[in-house]
Design a protein around this motif. Structure first.
Motif, PDB file in Angstrom:
ATOM      1  N   ARG A   1       7.499  13.181 -11.299  1.00 43.52           N
ATOM      2  CA  ARG A   1       6.939  12.846  -9.985  1.00 43.52           C
ATOM      3  C   ARG A   1       6.580  11.373  -9.983  1.00 43.52           C
ATOM      4  N   LEU A   2       6.749  10.756  -8.824  1.00 45.28           N
ATOM      5  CA  LEU A   2       6.348   9.357  -8.638  1.00 45.28           C
ATOM      6  C   LEU A   2       5.174   9.340  -7.669  1.00 45.28           C
ATOM      7  N   LEU A   3       4.146   8.577  -8.011  1.00 47.93           N
ATOM      8  CA  LEU A   3       3.052   8.369  -7.054  1.00 47.93           C
ATOM      9  C   LEU A   3       3.092   6.921  -6.590  1.00 47.93           C
ATOM     10  N   VAL A   4       3.312   6.728  -5.309  1.00 51.11           N
ATOM     11  CA  VAL A   4       3.158   5.405  -4.711  1.00 51.11           C
ATOM     12  C   VAL A   4       1.768   5.421  -4.075  1.00 51.11           C
ATOM     13  N   ILE A   5       0.882   4.589  -4.596  1.00 49.05           N
ATOM     14  CA  ILE A   5      -0.510   4.617  -4.133  1.00 49.05           C
ATOM     15  C   ILE A   5      -0.765   3.332  -3.362  1.00 49.05           C
ATOM     16  N   GLU A   6      -1.002   3.467  -2.084  1.00 47.87           N
ATOM     17  CA  GLU A   6      -1.086   2.296  -1.210  1.00 47.87           C
ATOM     18  C   GLU A   6      -2.072   2.547  -0.062  1.00 47.87           C
ATOM     19  N   THR A   7      -2.574   1.479   0.513  1.00 39.56           N
ATOM     20  CA  THR A   7      -3.370   1.573   1.736  1.00 39.56           C
ATOM     21  C   THR A   7      -2.398   1.582   2.915  1.00 39.56           C
ATOM     22  N   GLU A   8      -2.356   2.716   3.609  1.00 39.82           N
ATOM     23  CA  GLU A   8      -1.440   2.836   4.751  1.00 39.82           C
ATOM     24  C   GLU A   8      -2.058   2.157   5.967  1.00 39.82           C
ATOM     25  N   VAL A   9      -1.201   1.607   6.820  1.00 43.03           N
ATOM     26  CA  VAL A   9      -1.702   1.018   8.061  1.00 43.03           C
ATOM     27  C   VAL A   9      -1.836   2.132   9.100  1.00 43.03           C
ATOM     28  N   PRO A  10      -3.050   2.335   9.639  1.00 47.83           N
ATOM     29  CA  PRO A  10      -3.201   3.394  10.637  1.00 47.83           C
ATOM     30  C   PRO A  10      -2.638   2.956  11.994  1.00 47.83           C
ATOM     31  N   GLU A  11      -2.278   3.960  12.801  1.00 42.90           N
ATOM     32  CA  GLU A  11      -1.916   3.670  14.192  1.00 42.90           C
ATOM     33  C   GLU A  11      -3.200   3.241  14.906  1.00 42.90           C
ATOM     34  N   GLY A  12      -3.088   2.545  16.008  1.00 42.75           N
ATOM     35  CA  GLY A  12      -4.289   2.222  16.794  1.00 42.75           C
ATOM     36  C   GLY A  12      -4.821   0.842  16.456  1.00 42.75           C
ATOM     37  N   ASN A  13      -5.809   0.436  17.261  1.00 46.27           N
ATOM     38  CA  ASN A  13      -6.276  -0.957  17.198  1.00 46.27           C
ATOM     39  C   ASN A  13      -7.577  -1.164  16.436  1.00 46.27           C
ATOM     40  N   GLU A  14      -8.062  -0.110  15.768  1.00 49.87           N
ATOM     41  CA  GLU A  14      -9.351  -0.294  15.093  1.00 49.87           C
ATOM     42  C   GLU A  14      -9.221  -1.292  13.935  1.00 49.87           C
TER      43      GLU A  14
ATOM     44  N   HIS B   1      -9.173  -2.548  10.342  1.00 47.11           N
ATOM     45  CA  HIS B   1      -8.870  -1.820   9.108  1.00 47.11           C
ATOM     46  C   HIS B   1      -8.424  -2.836   8.068  1.00 47.11           C
ATOM     47  N   TRP B   2      -8.913  -2.674   6.835  1.00 48.72           N
ATOM     48  CA  TRP B   2      -8.602  -3.593   5.736  1.00 48.72           C
ATOM     49  C   TRP B   2      -7.090  -3.820   5.618  1.00 48.72           C
ATOM     50  N   SER B   3      -6.288  -2.769   5.851  1.00 50.86           N
ATOM     51  CA  SER B   3      -4.835  -2.902   5.685  1.00 50.86           C
ATOM     52  C   SER B   3      -4.245  -3.969   6.603  1.00 50.86           C
ATOM     53  N   LYS B   4      -4.883  -4.164   7.759  1.00 45.31           N
ATOM     54  CA  LYS B   4      -4.312  -5.117   8.728  1.00 45.31           C
ATOM     55  C   LYS B   4      -4.559  -6.550   8.285  1.00 45.31           C
ATOM     56  N   LEU B   5      -5.663  -6.774   7.578  1.00 44.31           N
ATOM     57  CA  LEU B   5      -5.941  -8.097   7.016  1.00 44.31           C
ATOM     58  C   LEU B   5      -5.068  -8.328   5.781  1.00 44.31           C
ATOM     59  N   LEU B   6      -5.022  -7.304   4.933  1.00 45.78           N
ATOM     60  CA  LEU B   6      -4.204  -7.394   3.716  1.00 45.78           C
ATOM     61  C   LEU B   6      -2.741  -7.647   4.072  1.00 45.78           C
TER      62      LEU B   6
ATOM     63  N   VAL C   1      -1.632  12.450   0.119  1.00 46.88           N
ATOM     64  CA  VAL C   1      -3.066  12.746   0.082  1.00 46.88           C
ATOM     65  C   VAL C   1      -3.825  11.503   0.512  1.00 46.88           C
ATOM     66  N   ASP C   2      -4.663  11.665   1.533  1.00 44.05           N
ATOM     67  CA  ASP C   2      -5.567  10.576   1.902  1.00 44.05           C
ATOM     68  C   ASP C   2      -6.803  10.744   1.035  1.00 44.05           C
ATOM     69  N   THR C   3      -7.058   9.789   0.141  1.00 48.35           N
ATOM     70  CA  THR C   3      -8.148   9.963  -0.837  1.00 48.35           C
ATOM     71  C   THR C   3      -9.525   9.776  -0.205  1.00 48.35           C
ATOM     72  N   GLY C   4      -9.558   9.244   1.020  1.00 43.07           N
ATOM     73  CA  GLY C   4     -10.842   8.949   1.645  1.00 43.07           C
ATOM     74  C   GLY C   4     -11.445   7.652   1.118  1.00 43.07           C
ATOM     75  N   ALA C   5     -10.699   6.938   0.260  1.00 46.15           N
ATOM     76  CA  ALA C   5     -11.194   5.676  -0.295  1.00 46.15           C
ATOM     77  C   ALA C   5     -10.284   4.528   0.152  1.00 46.15           C
ATOM     78  N   ASP C   6      -9.810   4.626   1.408  1.00 47.07           N
ATOM     79  CA  ASP C   6      -8.932   3.603   1.972  1.00 47.07           C
ATOM     80  C   ASP C   6      -7.645   3.430   1.188  1.00 47.07           C
ATOM     81  N   ILE C   7      -7.229   4.501   0.525  1.00 47.71           N
ATOM     82  CA  ILE C   7      -5.957   4.424  -0.204  1.00 47.71           C
ATOM     83  C   ILE C   7      -5.347   5.815  -0.215  1.00 47.71           C
ATOM     84  N   SER C   8      -4.020   5.877  -0.083  1.00 46.32           N
ATOM     85  CA  SER C   8      -3.345   7.175  -0.030  1.00 46.32           C
ATOM     86  C   SER C   8      -2.420   7.334  -1.220  1.00 46.32           C
ATOM     87  N   ILE C   9      -2.243   8.597  -1.613  1.00 46.35           N
ATOM     88  CA  ILE C   9      -1.317   8.916  -2.698  1.00 46.35           C
ATOM     89  C   ILE C   9      -0.083   9.533  -2.056  1.00 46.35           C
ATOM     90  N   ILE C  10       1.040   8.843  -2.182  1.00 48.63           N
ATOM     91  CA  ILE C  10       2.293   9.362  -1.635  1.00 48.63           C
ATOM     92  C   ILE C  10       3.087   9.880  -2.826  1.00 48.63           C
TER      93      ILE C  10
END
Ligand SMILES: C[S@@+](CC[C@H](N)C(=O)[O-])C[C@H]1O[C@@H](n2cnc3c(N)ncnc32)[C@H](O)[C@@H]1O
Length: 328
Positions: free
Chosen positions: A261-274, A276-281, A314-323
Motif C-alpha cells: 500500500r502507498l500512503l500519500v499524506i498531504e493537506t488537501e485544498v478544500p472547496e469553497g472560499n474559507e 485554509h493553510w493549504s491555500k497559502l502553502l 482518511v481526513d485525520t482532523g489535523a489539516d492533513i489527509s491520508i490517501i
C-alpha cells in the motif's frame, strides 16, 4: 465604503512588516526568556534588542494575540508560547525557516510568478530549493527542524487515524528526519522501518539516533526507492508538478510489491472560499517549485495516471489527509 473591508486590505498590503516582526522576535528568542510575565527592558537586555523597537514589535504582535502587553509588562498567550523552543508543538523552527532569505526572495517574486506561472527559486538558485540547501547545511538543518515542527500535530493525527499494524516493513520516502516513521515504530513494536531521503538529510537523521528497527537509506527518489509493505510519501508530492510527481510515483510503483500500500499524506485544498493553510502553502509551492497543493480529485487522477488506485481517504482532523492507494 465598508471600513472593515478597507482596513483588511490596508493591513494585508503591509502584512510583510507584520511577518518580519514575527520573524525578528522569534530570532531573538524573546518567548523563551520568560515564563509568565516580564518587563520589556529586561527582555531587550537579555535578547540584545533595542528596548523601544522591541516594545513596538511586541505591541504589534499583541494586537494579533501573540503576547499581551500592559504598559511595560509582557505576558504570554497560547500563541506566543508556540514561539518557545521548549513547547511540545513549537513553531519557532517553522517561523525561522520562513524567515530565510530564500523564502523572502520567493515571496517577493510572487507577482512575477503570477504572469509566468513559473517558480522563482530555480531562476535564482541552481537546483532550486534543494540545490540552495545542498550548499547551505546550516539553513538546511533549519528546514529539517521546520518539517519536524510542522509535523507534530500531523503525526499525532495520522497515528490516531490509521492502522499501521498489518505492515512489517514500512518505508518513508522523503521522510526528512524520520519524525513520522519513528512515531509509527514506537507505536508498532513488530514493524521495521526504512527512512529514505537525500544523503545530507539522512546523515543528519542518523546522527539523531538509530533505534534498532529503523534503517537509513539515501538516494534520489527519481531513480529508485527501497521497497516496503507500506510506502509513505508525506508532503513530498506537493513539492513537484504533475510531470515530476508522476516520475516519483512511477519509481515507487516499480519498487512496490503487488500487495503493498502507498500512503500519500498531504493537506488537501478544500472547496469553497474559507481561509485554509493549504491555500497559502499553495502559493509557497508555486513560487518555490512551480508545484501545487492539490484537491482530493487531483490526487485521485495523479495516482491513477501513474499506476495506483485510491483505496481509501482518511481526513485525520489535523489539516492533513491520508490517501491510501494500491498498485494496479
Ligand atoms: C517537504 S519535505 C517533507 C518531509 C517529511 N516527509 C514531512 O512531511 O515532514 C520533502 C522531503 O523530500 C526530500 N527530497 C527532495 N528531493 C529528493 C530526492 N530527489 N530524493 C529523495 N528525497 C528528496 C527532502 O530532502 C525533504 O526531506
Amino acid at each position: 465604503m465598508d471600513a472593515a473591508a478597507f482596513d483588511m486590505v490596508r493591513q494585508l498590503a503591509a502584512g510583510h512588516y507584520l511577518v518580519g516582526t514575527l520573524h525578528g522576535v522569534a530570532r531573538l528568542g524573546v518567548a523563551d526568556r520568560f515564563d509568565s510575565t516580564a518587563q520589556v527592558a529586561d527582555l531587550a537586555a537579555a535578547s540584545g534588542a533595542d528596548p523601544g523597537a522591541l516594545r513596538r514589535a511586541l505591541r504589534l504582535l499583541a494586537s494579533r494575540g501573540i503576547f499581551v502587553l500592559a504598559g511595560e509588562e509582557v505576558g504570554h498567550t497560547e500563541a506566543s508560547r508556540l514561539l518557545r523552543e521548549d513547547h511540545p508543538a513549537s513553531l519557532r523552527p517553522l517561523v525561522l525557516m520562513f524567515a530565510q532569505e530564500v523564502q523572502w526572495q520567493a515571496a517577493a517574486a510572487v507577482p512575477e510568478c503570477l504572469t509566468t506561472g513559473e517558480a522563482a527559486t530555480p531562476r535564482r538558485h541552481e537546483g532550486g530549493l534543494w540545490g540552495y540547501y545542498a550548499g547551505r547545511p546550516d539553513e538546511a538543518r533549519i528546514f529539517d527542524a521546520a518539517m519536524r515542527s510542522k509535523a507534530v500535530a500531523q503525526v499525532a493525527g495520522i497515528l490516531a487515524s490509521y492502522d499501521f499494524s498489518p505492515y512489517p516493513r514500512i518505508v518513508d520516502i522523503g521522510g526528512g528526519q524520520g519524525h513520522l516513521l519513528r512515531a509509527i515504530l514506537a507505536r508498532e513494536p513488530a514493524a521495521r522501518g526504512v527512512l529514505f531521503d537525500q544523503p545530507a538529510v539522512i546523515e543528519a537523521a542518523r546522527a539523531a539516533g538509530e533505534p534498532g528497527r529503523l534503517a537509513f537509506e539515501s538516494g534520489d527518489f527519481f531513480r529508485s526507492v527501497p521497497a516496503g509493505d507500506l510506502m509513505i510519501l508525506m508532503e513530498v508530492i506537493h513539492d513537484w508538478d504533475d510531470a515530476a510527481a508522476g516520475r516519483i510515483l512511477r519509481t515507487v510503483r516499480a519498487a512496490a510489491p503487488a500487495d503493498a500500500r502507498l500512503l500519500v499524506i498531504e493537506t488537501e485544498v478544500p472547496e469553497g472560499n474559507e481561509p485554509h493553510w493549504s491555500k497559502l502553502l499553495d502559493l509557497v509551492m508555486l513560487a518555490q517549485f512551480a508545484s501545487l497543493q492539490r484537491t482530493r480529485e487531483d490526487y485521485r487522477r495523479l495516482l491513477a495516471a501513474n499506476g495506483f488506485a485510491v483505496s481509501g481517504v482518511v481526513d485525520t482532523g489535523a489539516d492533513i489527509s491520508i490517501i491510501e492507494a494500491r498498485p494496479v
